[in-house]
Design an enzyme around this catalytic site. Structure first.
Site, PDB file in Angstrom:
ATOM      1  CE  LYS A   1      -3.977   1.932   2.529  1.00 26.26           C
ATOM      2  NZ  LYS A   1      -4.828   1.784   3.726  1.00 26.26           N
TER       3      LYS A   1
ATOM      4  CB  SER B   1      -8.162   3.477   2.601  1.00 30.75           C
ATOM      5  OG  SER B   1      -7.306   2.922   3.584  1.00 30.75           O
TER       6      SER B   1
ATOM      7  CB  SER C   1      -8.440   0.806   5.615  1.00 28.64           C
ATOM      8  OG  SER C   1      -9.186   1.989   5.511  1.00 28.64           O
TER       9      SER C   1
END
Lengths: 95, 488
Positions: free
Chosen positions: B78, B153, B177
């Site tokens: 990420k 996210s 997330s």
């Protein structure tokens, strides 16, 4: 209304943000909706309840004060939007 | 054999035995990415040169007999975890050109274990969102239906795993997330206990809630990655100095006699989709069938979690994001009149609308005169939410819930109403407030062939039991083997 256009303007100044008049109105409406929703916390009696800022029982984590490797000046300045030699360059601060 | 279709542990074992070359494995993934990335948009940065040199290092490690736990395994990371010399954008214009001068602890542990970095995964800007629609660059598509969101996210990480564009990924979870995108994409996502995994080098959103964890194709892979990234780190003062078990050791011990709690508040929550409800009920029956003891538990403050979270997370964010001032790194506006104007213009142009909305909400909640009514009140309710879990875990070993109230929604469906978007995190948010571990694993498909996620929660630092229950369920079903139909 929980929050007004004037208050949003003041909060924006505190947060170092700026909005156009039109954006401010939309934001006021959205924040008002969110603040109305979070009001539901007032249904709960929290008298005498300790606040939780952190879930772990950790406080004051110390280490020995000994030098360790750190960033070089060039590495530290490598992402500067504007630099002058070994300094960050910013607009004049004192009039 | 299509190497990119293998699980992490299958690929790792083949590489370790010398049956598959690490470079061939990396190329299998880069070719796969080349074929499907234009449909999925999972990556903000592809690390072509670093990928090759790391794969060569893995190849050499095998030849030298120095095989680590992840030698040659290709990952997506990420884009809010610092990778030295490799752009780390947080999917924000603010950090679009930021090249970290240091490495996050998690990626340096992965490096020591022999991993290969394929690229940085797209996300909601500064990890604020549930759909990746808040990325400043583009929206990642759900591999199961590219008209839908992958969740967020960590949507790029979850989509990359689901589309076989990496063997595993790291995500971060502040209010769901990791788990919600894992559910939306039909993969496994674990949020460890707060403090289990170092946050050093993770771009801060809400420091008392943020936690890094693995997104993988199955539960065994999740345990393997946890063995590498978990454990105390002196560079993160909130990392817990507790023993790190071998998470694979008791993985397959089964659930006979395990006490499973079902919180009644979660199954009567408004907005829960009927197909999700039925899939979760069926999953509970599967656990029961394997000898688990199912009991009702109560988490009476569930209904207050979203409100609590959106006050605390935004307050912490407004403080954490004060550092973006256009001086030391990040975006600086090209035109301004003085220093204050430079701050305002740099921040207003560099941050997207949702990030600014949260800074505004947090600044308001912390401002003089409102602090007690909002911030302190929310901290007190956080205590009540945490106590709910403490009480429940006196009676049960794990708690089982849906991960999200619905399957993946359509792109654009919730962008106009921030509050509706926040409510999609209703089942995941309390977990961060309480700091406990939680995993999402696939437990069904809707009639429209969209994945449904089962959430399993455990006591503080008891990821082992969570993983054991997840593995048992997974082993009894084959939902985790379902893959979206994409170009081969």
């Amino acid at each position: 209304m929980k929050i007004t256009v004037d208050m949003v303007e003041k909060v924006a100044a505190l947060g170092r943000l700026e909005y156009s008049a039109e954006e401010n109105e939309t934001l006021t409406r959205q924040l008002d909706g969110i603040l109305t929703y979070v009001e539901k916390l007032n249904e709960l009696d929290t008298t005498g309840v300790e606040p939780t800022s952190h879930v772990l029982p950790i406080s004051n984590v110390f280490r020995d004060d000994v030098p360790r490797p750190s960033l070089s000046q060039d590495d530290a300045l490598g992402n500067a939007p504007d630099r002058a030699g070994e300094f960050y360059r910013v607009p004049k601060i004192i009039e | 054999m299509d190497l990119y279709k293998l699980t992490l542990h299958e690929l790792r074992d083949l590489i370790a035995k010398g049956e598959v070359n690490a470079k061939d494995a990396a190329f299998s993934y880069t070719r796969r990415i080349g074929r499907v990335e234009s449909d999925i948009h999972a990556f903000t940065t592809l690390t072509a040169n670093a990928t090759i040199s790391m794969a060569e290092a893995a190849e050499k490690a095998v030849l030298d007999g120095k095989v680590g736990p992840l030698t040659g395994v290709p990952f997506a990371i990420k884009d809010n975890m610092a990778t030295k010399g490799i752009r780390t954008t947080c999917s924000s214009k603010m950090l679009e050109n930021f090249i970290p001068p240091y490495e996050s602890t998690v990626t340096s542990r992965l490096t020591d274990a022999g991993y290969v970095l394929l690229g940085k995964a797209n996300m909601d800007e500064f990890a604020m969102g549930s759909s990746t629609e808040n990325s400043a660059f583009f929206t990642t598509r759900n591999p199961w239906d590219t008209e839908r969101i992958p969740g967020g996210s960590s949507g790029g990480s979850a989509a990359a795993v689901a589309a076989d564009m990496c063997a595993a990924a790291l995500g971060s979870d502040t209010g769901g997330s990791i788990r919600q995108p894992a559910a939306c994409c039909g993969v496994v996502g674990l949020k460890p206990t707060y403090g289990r995994v170092s946050r050093y080098g993770l771009v801060a959103f809400a420091s008392s809630l943020d936690q890094i964890g693995p997104i993988t194709k199955d539960v065994e892979d999740s345990a393997i990655v946890m063995n590498v990234i978990g454990g105390h780190d002196p560079s993160d003062s909130t990392s817990a100095d507790v023993p790190l078990p071998d998470f694979t050791a008791h993985l397959k011990d089964g659930v006979k006699g395990l006490k499973v709690g079902i919180p009644k508040e979660y199954l009567i929550a408004g907005g829960i989709d009927q197909e999700v409800y039925l899939a979760v009920k069926e999953a509970i029956d599967v656990l029961k069938g394997m000898g688990a003891e199912v009991k009702d538990v109560s988490l009476p403050h569930t209904d207050y979690a979203v409100a609590t979270y959106y006050l605390l997370a935004t307050s912490e964010a407004s403080s954490n994001l004060a550092r973006y001032d256009g001086v030391k790194y990040g975006y600086r506006a090209p035109e301004f009149t003085d220093l204050l104007d430079m701050y305002k213009k740099s921040r207003s142009q560099g941050f997207g609308p949702e990030v600014k909305r949260r800074i505004m909400l947090g600044t308001y909640a912390l401002s003089s005169g409102y602090y007690d009514a909002y911030y302190k009140k929310a901290q007190q309710v956080r205590t009540l939410i945490k106590r709910d879990f403490d009480e429940a875990f006196k009676d049960v070993d794990i708690i089982v819930t849906p991960t999200a109230p619905t399957a993946a929604f359509k792109i654009g469906e919730k962008t106009d109403d921030p509050l509706q978007m926040y409510l999609s995190d209703i089942f995941t948010i309390s977990v961060n407030l309480a700091g406990i571990p939680g995993i999402s694993i696939p437990c069904g498909l809707t009639r429209e062939r969209l994945p449904i996620g089962l959430q399993i929660l455990g006591r503080h630092f008891d990821e082992e039991t969570v993983l054991r229950a997840a593995w048992a369920y997974e082993n009894a079903t084959d939902w985790h083997k379902k893959r979206p139909t994409l170009a081969e």
